[in-house]
Design a protein around this motif. Structure first.
Motif, mmCIF file in Angstrom:
data_model
loop_
_atom_site.group_PDB
_atom_site.id
_atom_site.type_symbol
_atom_site.label_atom_id
_atom_site.label_comp_id
_atom_site.label_asym_id
_atom_site.label_seq_id
_atom_site.Cartn_x
_atom_site.Cartn_y
_atom_site.Cartn_z
ATOM 1 N N ALA A 67 0.842 -1.210 0.000
ATOM 2 C CA ALA A 67 0.000 0.000 0.000
ATOM 3 C C ALA A 67 0.871 1.252 0.000
ATOM 4 O O ALA A 67 0.606 2.210 -0.745
ATOM 5 C CB ALA A 67 -0.922 -0.002 1.213
ATOM 6 N N ALA A 68 1.932 1.238 0.810
ATOM 7 C CA ALA A 68 2.833 2.394 0.862
ATOM 8 C C ALA A 68 3.619 2.535 -0.438
ATOM 9 O O ALA A 68 3.868 3.649 -0.908
ATOM 10 C CB ALA A 68 3.789 2.244 2.041
ATOM 11 N N LEU A 69 3.999 1.410 -1.019
ATOM 12 C CA LEU A 69 4.755 1.448 -2.277
ATOM 13 C C LEU A 69 3.913 1.990 -3.422
ATOM 14 O O LEU A 69 4.401 2.741 -4.271
ATOM 15 C CB LEU A 69 5.275 0.044 -2.623
ATOM 16 N N ARG A 70 2.648 1.619 -3.463
ATOM 17 C CA ARG A 70 1.771 2.075 -4.550
ATOM 18 C C ARG A 70 1.555 3.591 -4.501
ATOM 19 O O ARG A 70 1.313 4.214 -5.524
ATOM 20 C CB ARG A 70 0.448 1.325 -4.528
ATOM 21 N N GLN A 71 1.674 4.176 -3.310
ATOM 22 C CA GLN A 71 1.611 5.640 -3.217
ATOM 23 C C GLN A 71 2.851 6.271 -3.836
ATOM 24 O O GLN A 71 2.835 7.440 -4.223
ATOM 25 C CB GLN A 71 1.471 6.083 -1.758
ATOM 26 N N ASN A 72 3.925 5.487 -3.919
ATOM 27 C CA ASN A 72 5.158 5.947 -4.560
ATOM 28 C C ASN A 72 5.247 5.493 -6.015
ATOM 29 O O ASN A 72 6.288 5.643 -6.651
ATOM 30 C CB ASN A 72 6.382 5.429 -3.785
ATOM 31 N N GLY A 73 4.191 4.886 -6.527
ATOM 32 C CA GLY A 73 4.137 4.507 -7.935
ATOM 33 C C GLY A 73 4.906 3.246 -8.293
ATOM 34 O O GLY A 73 5.410 3.126 -9.414
ATOM 35 N N ILE A 74 4.994 2.308 -7.375
ATOM 36 C CA ILE A 74 5.688 1.043 -7.648
ATOM 37 C C ILE A 74 4.964 -0.076 -6.915
ATOM 38 O O ILE A 74 4.364 0.156 -5.859
ATOM 39 C CB ILE A 74 7.184 1.127 -7.233
ATOM 40 N N SER A 75 4.988 -1.273 -7.471
ATOM 41 C CA SER A 75 4.324 -2.404 -6.824
ATOM 42 C C SER A 75 5.334 -3.172 -5.974
ATOM 43 O O SER A 75 6.551 -3.003 -6.118
ATOM 44 C CB SER A 75 3.722 -3.347 -7.869
ATOM 45 N N TRP A 76 4.803 -4.058 -5.122
ATOM 46 C CA TRP A 76 5.669 -4.836 -4.242
ATOM 47 C C TRP A 76 6.600 -5.736 -5.039
ATOM 48 O O TRP A 76 7.786 -5.840 -4.734
ATOM 49 C CB TRP A 76 4.844 -5.680 -3.264
ATOM 50 N N SER A 77 6.084 -6.365 -6.079
ATOM 51 C CA SER A 77 6.908 -7.325 -6.818
ATOM 52 C C SER A 77 8.107 -6.639 -7.471
ATOM 53 O O SER A 77 9.223 -7.160 -7.437
ATOM 54 C CB SER A 77 6.078 -8.064 -7.860
ATOM 55 N N LYS A 78 7.892 -5.452 -8.037
ATOM 56 C CA LYS A 78 8.993 -4.720 -8.668
ATOM 57 C C LYS A 78 9.989 -4.227 -7.609
ATOM 58 O O LYS A 78 11.207 -4.276 -7.811
ATOM 59 C CB LYS A 78 8.455 -3.544 -9.477
#
Length: 114
Positions: A67-78
């Motif tokens: 959830a925090a990563l998606r706010q930074n424009g990246i997914s967990w897998s990447k």
């Protein structure tokens, strides 16, 4: 040979079992047979869920971090792939703690790794 009466031991055993069932609802907390069955189930669930707790927390850490990563424009897998390639040794629990407790530090870390 003296006769041995087992009343004291049996009473103690039942009393301890009832004591363990304290807090259960209705008959399960004060009737020996019902309390024994309830405790058998409770012990089985406790054993199973001590193992499931580890699974549940790992899933929670991934959800929070993602959830925090998606706010930074990246997914967990990447992000996980970037961490592996750059050989960053930080576990999922600490990533989730950073994301929740210190979001600015987490954002800076993500920006540096990108």
């Amino acid at each position: 040979m003296a006769r041995i009466k087992r009343g004291v031991a049996a009473h103690k055993r039942r009393k301890n079992l009832i004591k363990r069932a304290k807090g259960f609802d209705n008959r399960r907390s004060h009737t020996f047979v019902a309390a024994r069955q309830a405790l058998l189930k409770a012990d089985a669930y406790a054993y199973r869920d001590r193992r499931n707790r580890k699974r549940d927390f790992r899933a929670l850490w991934l959800i929070r971090t993602n959830a925090a990563l998606r706010q930074n424009g990246i997914s967990w897998s990447k992000f996980a792939n970037i961490l592996k390639k750059q050989n960053v040794q930080i576990n999922r629990k600490m990533l989730a703690e950073l994301a929740v407790q210190h979001p600015t530090v987490f954002d800076k870390m993500v920006a540096n790794l990108k």
